[in-house]
Scaffold this motif. Structure first.
Motif, PDB file in Angstrom:
ATOM      1  N   HIS A  14      85.214  50.933  60.431  1.00 23.87           N
ATOM      2  CA  HIS A  14      86.763  51.540  60.861  1.00 23.87           C
ATOM      3  C   HIS A  14      87.099  52.754  60.149  1.00 23.87           C
ATOM      4  O   HIS A  14      87.668  53.524  60.550  1.00 23.87           O
ATOM      5  CB  HIS A  14      87.430  50.351  60.978  1.00 23.87           C
ATOM      6  CG  HIS A  14      88.897  50.859  61.265  1.00 23.87           C
ATOM      7  ND1 HIS A  14      89.267  50.996  62.457  1.00 23.87           N
ATOM      8  CD2 HIS A  14      89.888  51.234  60.233  1.00 23.87           C
ATOM      9  CE1 HIS A  14      90.594  51.556  62.328  1.00 23.87           C
ATOM     10  NE2 HIS A  14      91.071  51.366  61.131  1.00 23.87           N
ATOM     11  N   LEU A  15      86.618  52.634  59.007  1.00 20.82           N
ATOM     12  CA  LEU A  15      86.731  53.832  57.987  1.00 20.82           C
ATOM     13  C   LEU A  15      85.912  54.977  58.046  1.00 20.82           C
ATOM     14  O   LEU A  15      86.212  56.213  57.518  1.00 20.82           O
ATOM     15  CB  LEU A  15      86.995  53.274  56.692  1.00 20.82           C
ATOM     16  CG  LEU A  15      87.993  52.431  56.066  1.00 20.82           C
ATOM     17  CD1 LEU A  15      87.516  51.946  54.772  1.00 20.82           C
ATOM     18  CD2 LEU A  15      89.582  52.904  56.318  1.00 20.82           C
ATOM     19  N   LEU A  67      86.633  58.812  58.268  1.00 25.47           N
ATOM     20  CA  LEU A  67      88.055  58.878  58.069  1.00 25.47           C
ATOM     21  C   LEU A  67      88.542  59.938  56.899  1.00 25.47           C
ATOM     22  O   LEU A  67      87.917  59.728  55.737  1.00 25.47           O
ATOM     23  CB  LEU A  67      88.949  57.484  57.608  1.00 25.47           C
ATOM     24  CG  LEU A  67      90.184  57.648  57.000  1.00 25.47           C
ATOM     25  CD1 LEU A  67      91.219  57.996  58.178  1.00 25.47           C
ATOM     26  CD2 LEU A  67      90.832  56.525  56.434  1.00 25.47           C
ATOM     27  N   VAL A 106      90.897  61.023  54.528  1.00 21.11           N
ATOM     28  CA  VAL A 106      92.132  60.701  53.633  1.00 21.11           C
ATOM     29  C   VAL A 106      92.726  61.914  53.241  1.00 21.11           C
ATOM     30  O   VAL A 106      92.419  62.855  52.445  1.00 21.11           O
ATOM     31  CB  VAL A 106      92.044  59.487  52.405  1.00 21.11           C
ATOM     32  CG1 VAL A 106      93.250  59.289  51.898  1.00 21.11           C
ATOM     33  CG2 VAL A 106      91.095  58.444  53.082  1.00 21.11           C
ATOM     34  N   HIS A 121      97.684  56.165  50.924  1.00 20.66           N
ATOM     35  CA  HIS A 121      97.128  56.213  52.276  1.00 20.66           C
ATOM     36  C   HIS A 121      95.986  55.495  52.639  1.00 20.66           C
ATOM     37  O   HIS A 121      95.954  54.751  53.672  1.00 20.66           O
ATOM     38  CB  HIS A 121      97.053  57.897  52.865  1.00 20.66           C
ATOM     39  CG  HIS A 121      96.510  57.921  54.171  1.00 20.66           C
ATOM     40  ND1 HIS A 121      95.622  58.338  54.597  1.00 20.66           N
ATOM     41  CD2 HIS A 121      97.436  57.651  55.317  1.00 20.66           C
ATOM     42  CE1 HIS A 121      95.516  58.383  55.848  1.00 20.66           C
ATOM     43  NE2 HIS A 121      96.514  57.973  56.344  1.00 20.66           N
ATOM     44  N   LEU A 122      95.076  55.454  51.911  1.00 17.66           N
ATOM     45  CA  LEU A 122      93.614  54.893  51.972  1.00 17.66           C
ATOM     46  C   LEU A 122      94.311  53.263  51.731  1.00 17.66           C
ATOM     47  O   LEU A 122      93.634  52.635  52.794  1.00 17.66           O
ATOM     48  CB  LEU A 122      92.822  55.061  51.213  1.00 17.66           C
ATOM     49  CG  LEU A 122      91.426  54.261  51.151  1.00 17.66           C
ATOM     50  CD1 LEU A 122      90.588  54.693  52.482  1.00 17.66           C
ATOM     51  CD2 LEU A 122      90.360  54.686  50.035  1.00 17.66           C
ATOM     52  N   ALA A 157      96.813  51.830  52.581  1.00 16.43           N
ATOM     53  CA  ALA A 157      97.656  51.513  54.079  1.00 16.43           C
ATOM     54  C   ALA A 157      96.517  51.274  55.088  1.00 16.43           C
ATOM     55  O   ALA A 157      96.732  50.524  55.882  1.00 16.43           O
ATOM     56  CB  ALA A 157      98.741  52.541  54.060  1.00 16.43           C
ATOM     57  N   VAL A 158      95.704  52.249  55.193  1.00 14.70           N
ATOM     58  CA  VAL A 158      94.812  52.166  56.238  1.00 14.70           C
ATOM     59  C   VAL A 158      93.932  50.857  56.327  1.00 14.70           C
ATOM     60  O   VAL A 158      93.931  50.102  56.982  1.00 14.70           O
ATOM     61  CB  VAL A 158      93.770  53.409  56.406  1.00 14.70           C
ATOM     62  CG1 VAL A 158      93.005  53.069  57.438  1.00 14.70           C
ATOM     63  CG2 VAL A 158      94.696  54.532  56.691  1.00 14.70           C
ATOM     64  N   ILE A 159      93.470  50.725  55.076  1.00 22.01           N
ATOM     65  CA  ILE A 159      92.727  49.214  54.669  1.00 22.01           C
ATOM     66  C   ILE A 159      93.555  48.036  55.025  1.00 22.01           C
ATOM     67  O   ILE A 159      93.139  47.158  55.878  1.00 22.01           O
ATOM     68  CB  ILE A 159      92.266  49.464  53.306  1.00 22.01           C
ATOM     69  CG1 ILE A 159      90.938  50.376  53.234  1.00 22.01           C
ATOM     70  CG2 ILE A 159      91.853  47.806  53.052  1.00 22.01           C
ATOM     71  CD1 ILE A 159      90.598  50.594  51.854  1.00 22.01           C
ATOM     72  N   LYS A 160      94.890  48.064  54.663  1.00 22.67           N
ATOM     73  CA  LYS A 160      95.631  46.986  54.899  1.00 22.67           C
ATOM     74  C   LYS A 160      95.855  46.673  56.475  1.00 22.67           C
ATOM     75  O   LYS A 160      95.892  45.565  56.863  1.00 22.67           O
ATOM     76  CB  LYS A 160      97.001  46.760  53.996  1.00 22.67           C
ATOM     77  CG  LYS A 160      96.555  46.597  52.527  1.00 22.67           C
ATOM     78  CD  LYS A 160      98.189  46.862  51.792  1.00 22.67           C
ATOM     79  CE  LYS A 160      98.115  46.772  50.315  1.00 22.67           C
ATOM     80  NZ  LYS A 160      99.253  47.105  49.560  1.00 22.67           N
ATOM     81  N   HIS A 161      96.142  47.719  56.753  1.00 25.61           N
ATOM     82  CA  HIS A 161      96.472  47.653  58.628  1.00 25.61           C
ATOM     83  C   HIS A 161      95.471  47.223  59.243  1.00 25.61           C
ATOM     84  O   HIS A 161      95.363  46.266  59.824  1.00 25.61           O
ATOM     85  CB  HIS A 161      96.667  49.141  58.995  1.00 25.61           C
ATOM     86  CG  HIS A 161      97.046  49.228  60.397  1.00 25.61           C
ATOM     87  ND1 HIS A 161      98.243  48.692  61.217  1.00 25.61           N
ATOM     88  CD2 HIS A 161      96.364  49.688  61.465  1.00 25.61           C
ATOM     89  CE1 HIS A 161      98.220  48.785  62.214  1.00 25.61           C
ATOM     90  NE2 HIS A 161      97.210  49.567  62.528  1.00 25.61           N
ATOM     91  N   HIS A 162      94.009  47.563  58.955  1.00 30.20           N
ATOM     92  CA  HIS A 162      92.911  47.112  59.675  1.00 30.20           C
ATOM     93  C   HIS A 162      92.830  45.657  59.414  1.00 30.20           C
ATOM     94  O   HIS A 162      92.353  44.753  59.982  1.00 30.20           O
ATOM     95  CB  HIS A 162      91.608  47.851  59.317  1.00 30.20           C
ATOM     96  CG  HIS A 162      90.567  47.409  60.150  1.00 30.20           C
ATOM     97  ND1 HIS A 162      90.383  47.790  61.393  1.00 30.20           N
ATOM     98  CD2 HIS A 162      89.451  46.712  59.690  1.00 30.20           C
ATOM     99  CE1 HIS A 162      89.304  47.269  61.947  1.00 30.20           C
ATOM    100  NE2 HIS A 162      88.663  46.603  60.679  1.00 30.20           N
TER     101      HIS A 162
END
Length: 187
Positions: free
Chosen positions: A140-141, A144, A146, A152-153, A155-160
């Motif tokens: 998923h990353l 990406l 950043v 920001h990274l 937040a993206v990890i937590k969201h996924h």
């Protein structure tokens, strides 16, 4: 439950994508910064119940006296949180990370009757379904770029990972990929 840890720096993992012939897409990333997001996860399964994912993250911004990753204290807190959330005894399978096999962790395990620990062989990531969580995350990353730094990274990890928590079918597929037999066959 299966436990594992991973991390991601600001430099994204390489990935593949589609493009028009002769127009190779290029994602530029900055090599600056010394940030990292460390992740510890528990892939929890119980016959007759949905598979669950419990995780914690630590963001490292490169500041003085800032923790870079998970230590014994962090794993203790994660296990206690899992015990409270799952409301039952835990049987955990994890690797031989120094924090997992330390004297302090052995004492913690011995002091809690609700916790049983099994260790995986020396280097056997193919036996740990939690490795599949990280493979899914890295896919998923991929590519990406950043822009907002470590926060920001994170937040993206937590969201996924939050999205994965609501996809027990995908979690079951990740477990099935290891070809482990988790339930005894009926006679």
């Amino acid at each position: 439950m299966f436990a594992d840890e991973s991390g991601q720096s600001l430099r994204p993992p390489k990935g593949r994508t589609w493009a028009r012939r002769g127009q190779t897409p290029i994602v530029t990333v900055s090599g600056k910064g010394s940030g990292r997001v460390s992740i510890a996860g528990l892939l929890c399964l119980k016959p007759g119940r949905r598979t669950r994912l419990i995780y914690r993250t630590i963001s490292y911004h490169g500041r003085k006296n800032e923790r870079k990753g998970f230590g014994v204290r962090d794993f203790k807190l994660l296990l206690q949180a899992a015990h409270q959330q799952l409301r039952g005894p835990l049987v955990i399978v994890w690797d031989n990370l120094p924090a997992h096999v330390s004297a302090e962790m052995r004492t913690f395990v011995d002091e809690h009757d609700w916790l049983t620990v099994f260790r995986l062989p020396g280097y056997a990531p193919e036996l740990n379904p939690a490795e599949g969580i990280w493979a899914n995350l890295k896919g998923h990353l991929a590519n990406l770029a950043v822009r907002g730094g470590v926060d920001h990274l994170a937040a993206v990890i937590k969201h996924h990972l939050k999205r994965l928590q609501y996809r027990p079918g995908l979690l079951d597929a990740i477990i099935a990929q290891t070809e482990l037999i988790l339930e005894p066959e009926p006679p």
